[in-house]
Scaffold this motif. Structure first.
Motif, mmCIF file in Angstrom:
data_model
loop_
_atom_site.group_PDB
_atom_site.id
_atom_site.type_symbol
_atom_site.label_atom_id
_atom_site.label_comp_id
_atom_site.label_asym_id
_atom_site.label_seq_id
_atom_site.Cartn_x
_atom_site.Cartn_y
_atom_site.Cartn_z
ATOM 1 N N CYS A 1 72.099 27.781 52.645
ATOM 2 C CA CYS A 1 70.679 27.810 52.266
ATOM 3 C C CYS A 1 69.764 28.099 53.459
ATOM 4 N N SER A 2 70.275 27.956 54.683
ATOM 5 C CA SER A 2 69.544 28.386 55.883
ATOM 6 C C SER A 2 70.354 29.443 56.635
ATOM 7 N N LYS A 3 71.178 30.156 55.881
ATOM 8 C CA LYS A 3 72.016 31.239 56.406
ATOM 9 C C LYS A 3 72.947 30.789 57.523
ATOM 10 N N GLY A 4 73.362 29.519 57.448
ATOM 11 C CA GLY A 4 74.319 29.001 58.408
ATOM 12 C C GLY A 4 73.739 28.594 59.737
ATOM 13 N N ARG A 5 72.407 28.687 59.877
ATOM 14 C CA ARG A 5 71.772 28.377 61.167
ATOM 15 C C ARG A 5 71.375 26.908 61.310
ATOM 16 N N GLY A 6 71.239 26.195 60.184
ATOM 17 C CA GLY A 6 70.615 24.874 60.239
ATOM 18 C C GLY A 6 71.546 23.694 60.096
ATOM 19 N N GLY A 7 72.606 23.858 59.307
ATOM 20 C CA GLY A 7 73.511 22.742 59.077
ATOM 21 C C GLY A 7 72.929 21.693 58.151
ATOM 22 N N SER A 8 73.558 20.532 58.146
ATOM 23 C CA SER A 8 73.226 19.452 57.215
ATOM 24 C C SER A 8 71.783 19.000 57.285
ATOM 25 N N MET A 9 71.174 19.068 58.462
ATOM 26 C CA MET A 9 69.835 18.505 58.642
ATOM 27 C C MET A 9 68.709 19.499 58.384
ATOM 28 N N MET A 57 69.727 36.670 66.213
ATOM 29 C CA MET A 57 68.314 36.428 66.559
ATOM 30 C C MET A 57 67.373 36.605 65.369
ATOM 31 N N GLU A 58 67.890 36.882 64.201
ATOM 32 C CA GLU A 58 67.021 37.065 63.041
ATOM 33 C C GLU A 58 66.397 35.718 62.633
ATOM 34 N N GLY A 59 65.127 35.760 62.291
ATOM 35 C CA GLY A 59 64.447 34.556 61.825
ATOM 36 C C GLY A 59 64.017 33.619 62.926
ATOM 37 N N ILE A 60 64.138 34.035 64.180
ATOM 38 C CA ILE A 60 63.704 33.201 65.305
ATOM 39 C C ILE A 60 62.348 33.702 65.781
ATOM 40 N N TYR A 61 61.382 32.802 65.810
ATOM 41 C CA TYR A 61 60.012 33.222 66.106
ATOM 42 C C TYR A 61 59.471 32.604 67.395
ATOM 43 N N ALA A 62 60.215 31.713 68.011
ATOM 44 C CA ALA A 62 59.722 31.090 69.248
ATOM 45 C C ALA A 62 60.908 30.699 70.115
#
Length: 328
Positions: A97-105, A323-328
């Motif tokens: 649901c966060s394209k594998g970037r976020g994990g459980s939290m 680096m997709e979806g990274i804004y800062a």
């Protein structure tokens, strides 16, 4: 012979039990599979705290907003979040649901307006208040629900957000699940003795209610009335539910041996298990809950197994997309 009111009560209890069982079975399966080393993210389970999430799922609209904390699996699922996408996220997969970037939290499902969980204590509070502000400006009659723990009450942004919500009369419901601990620190070493969080917040100018967070039906009654009132009056509300996590703060095991919680306390709260309490109520109403549970459990287990298979079979993100979806 049961009258309609009694039948409705029983059906609601069954629905609450279904939701609690589903959340618990999902998390128990996470705990079972976590040692395989395929879920490489920290995970905070809500075993013992399912009643508030289940009741929330009975009261909220898909169009309403919700944000949550690092312990947010139950809230995500009760809001209608996709189980397959949630588990894929724990596996770090592209279909997460966060394209594998976020994990459980870091769970999000925009399809049902579940706007995200956060690893930073208190971080989602101003986001939830901002969503309420947008709903008021657009006159959509949406409500924004902000899940927090007792630890978030100690963050400055909580007071700033409550003050802003009260001042601007925003349709936001703060839902505090007070499980008495912040990691290993009991509430009495973090907050003044005998403080009632709900009473304190009431003094800041918004209506506040305290309830038993292990009684699913009580949670339902409070949440339903509060969300309806918030929607009708466009005024902020605060709810404090007393509850208890049975597993360790972060991880999939019991940590009773560490000594930061007394065995007597843990035993007492196990007797207050929200699922067992719900079963007892139904048993007293003449429902054979063992038979009922055996009837619904195969469907829950099948759904969970399919979701885990989806997660395991899904691809990892491509390196080029790092680096997709990274804004800062």
């Amino acid at each position: 012979m049961q009258d309609n009111k009694d039948k409705n009560y029983i059906e609601l209890q069954k629905s609450l039990m279904n939701k609690m069982l589903r959340i618990r079975k999902v998390e128990e399966e996470i705990a079972k599979r976590y040692p395989q080393g395929k879920m490489r993210c920290p995970t905070h389970l809500s075993v013992g705290q399912e009643a508030v999430a289940a009741a929330f799922g009975e009261c909220i609209k898909t169009s309403d907003y919700a944000v949550s904390t690092h312990r947010g699996h139950g809230h995500y699922l009760s809001k209608g979040g996709c189980l397959k996408s949630m588990l894929a996220e724990l596996y770090g997969k592209e279909t997460g649901c966060s394209k594998g970037r976020g994990g459980s939290m870091h769970l999000v499902d925009l399809r049902v307006n579940f706007m995200g969980t956060s690893a930073i204590v208190g971080n989602s509070i101003p986001i939830g208040v901002g969503l309420a502000l947008s709903a008021k400006i657009r006159k959509t009659k949406q409500v924004s629900c902000v899940f927090i723990g007792d630890g978030a009450i100690e963050e400055g942004v909580f007071y700033e957000s409550v003050n802003f919500a009260a001042l601007r009369k925003l349709p936001v419901v703060f839902i505090c699940e007070n499980n008495l601990y912040s990691v290993y620190s009991p509430i009495h070493v973090r907050q003044p003795e005998n403080r009632c969080i709900a009473k304190m917040v009431e003094g800041m100018g918004i209506e506040a209610t305290k309830g038993n967070g292990n009684d699913a039906m009580e949670c339902y009654g409070i949440l339903k009335n509060t969300i309806n009132e918030c929607r009708a009056k466009s005024l902020p509300q605060f709810l404090e539910f007393s509850t208890y996590r049975l597993l360790e703060h972060c991880g999939t095991n019991y940590d009773d041996y560490l000594g930061y919680r007394k065995f007597e306390e843990i035993k007492e709260w196990r007797h207050k298990d929200p699922i067992q309490s719900c079963k007892k109520i139904l048993d007293d109403k003449g429902i054979n809950t063992a038979e009922y549970e055996s009837g619904i459990m195969p469907g829950i287990i099948e759904e969970i197994n399919k979701a885990f298979s989806f997660a395991e079979e899904s691809p990892f993100p491509e390196l080029e997309s790092l680096m997709e979806g990274i804004y800062a």
